[in-house]
Enzyme design. Structure first.
Site, PDB file in Angstrom:
ATOM      1  N   ASP A 213       0.441  30.856  24.350  1.00  0.00           N
ATOM      2  CA  ASP A 213       0.811  32.269  24.268  1.00  0.00           C
ATOM      3  C   ASP A 213       1.923  32.652  25.239  1.00  0.00           C
ATOM      4  O   ASP A 213       2.131  32.009  26.266  1.00  0.00           O
ATOM      5  CB  ASP A 213      -0.402  33.148  24.601  1.00  0.00           C
ATOM      6  CG  ASP A 213      -1.367  33.286  23.439  1.00  0.00           C
ATOM      7  OD1 ASP A 213      -1.276  32.490  22.486  1.00  0.00           O
ATOM      8  OD2 ASP A 213      -2.228  34.182  23.503  1.00  0.00           O
TER       9      ASP A 213
ATOM     10  N   HIS B 216      -1.270  28.893  27.797  1.00  0.00           N
ATOM     11  CA  HIS B 216      -0.084  29.733  27.944  1.00  0.00           C
ATOM     12  C   HIS B 216       1.132  28.902  28.364  1.00  0.00           C
ATOM     13  O   HIS B 216       1.017  28.045  29.240  1.00  0.00           O
ATOM     14  CB  HIS B 216      -0.319  30.828  28.982  1.00  0.00           C
ATOM     15  CG  HIS B 216      -1.311  31.856  28.559  1.00  0.00           C
ATOM     16  ND1 HIS B 216      -2.668  31.621  28.572  1.00  0.00           N
ATOM     17  CD2 HIS B 216      -1.149  33.123  28.092  1.00  0.00           C
ATOM     18  CE1 HIS B 216      -3.302  32.705  28.137  1.00  0.00           C
ATOM     19  NE2 HIS B 216      -2.409  33.622  27.833  1.00  0.00           N
TER      20      HIS B 216
END
Length: 216
Positions: free
Chosen positions: A44, A183
């Site tokens: 992400d 992430h």
């Protein structure tokens, strides 16, 4: 052409008429048998010029694939990274324009059209910022031709708990069809990269394979 989104229910969407179908949030790989050792890695808040290339390099070295949930504003700043992700054989997911969604107008926060233009390929998934789903947001994603993508294993790398903690969190939660949240943007991601250096060979040693949320 994006595949049709399966409807779960129909609710009115604020500011839009008529009511739109509300697709369910996917948290595990579609159609994964209980005995299949397949997981879907997702990243992400990118693309990020420092961390995304390192993640892509590690994935390539271990013949792994992942889905990258991009912020529209970051993609616009780094279109070359969007193309690098696609050229590496990875899939894309819309993670909103700026990690903010207005509940009164959720469709305005989607970056789908911009990402498709930048990538030159379909963007079949949408992930809500912070996992903050609502029927209106799910319906807006479905109307744009995207399926809502959640996760079933949160690495908690965003808290920067340390490399060992990230690795242990993923290893504890891994299961057939798991969608793993990691992430490659949104902050300093050295711990995530270091954890990935351990997780990818561990997955290989445990006979896990990586795939995409749609089961491909």
């Amino acid at each position: 052409m994006t595949a049709p989104v399966a409807a779960h229910e129909v609710v009115p969407v604020v500011g839009e008429a008529p009511a739109l179908p509300v697709p369910e949030v996917l948290t595990d790989v579609v159609g994964t048998p209980a005995v299949a050792r397949t997981v879907a890695l997702t990243f992400d808040d990118g693309p990020d010029p420092r961390w995304t290339p390192q993640v892509l390099d590690l994935l390539a070295r271990h013949h792994a694939v992942a889905t990258f949930c991009l912020l529209g504003e970051n993609a616009a700043r780094h279109p070359e990274l969007v193309r690098a992700i696609v050229d590496a054989g990875m899939r894309l997911c819309d993670h909103s324009r700026s990690h903010v969604i207005d509940p009164a107008a959720p469709g305005d926060g989607l970056a789908h059209a911009e990402l498709v233009d930048l990538a030159g390929t379909e963007v079949p998934w949408f992930r809500a910022p912070g996992g903050a789903w609502s029927p209106a947001l799910q319906a807006a994603a479905g109307a744009a031709g995207m399926r809502p993508l959640g996760w079933s294993v949160d690495s908690r790398d965003w808290t920067r708990p340390g490399v060992d903690a990230i690795v242990a969190q993923v290893q504890r939660g891994i299961h057939p069809g798991a969608v793993v949240l990691l992430h490659d943007g949104g902050g300093h991601r050295d711990q995530t990269v270091a954890a990935l250096e351990q997780l990818l060979p561990w997955l290989e040693a445990q006979c896990w394979t990586t795939g995409f949320p749609d089961g491909a």
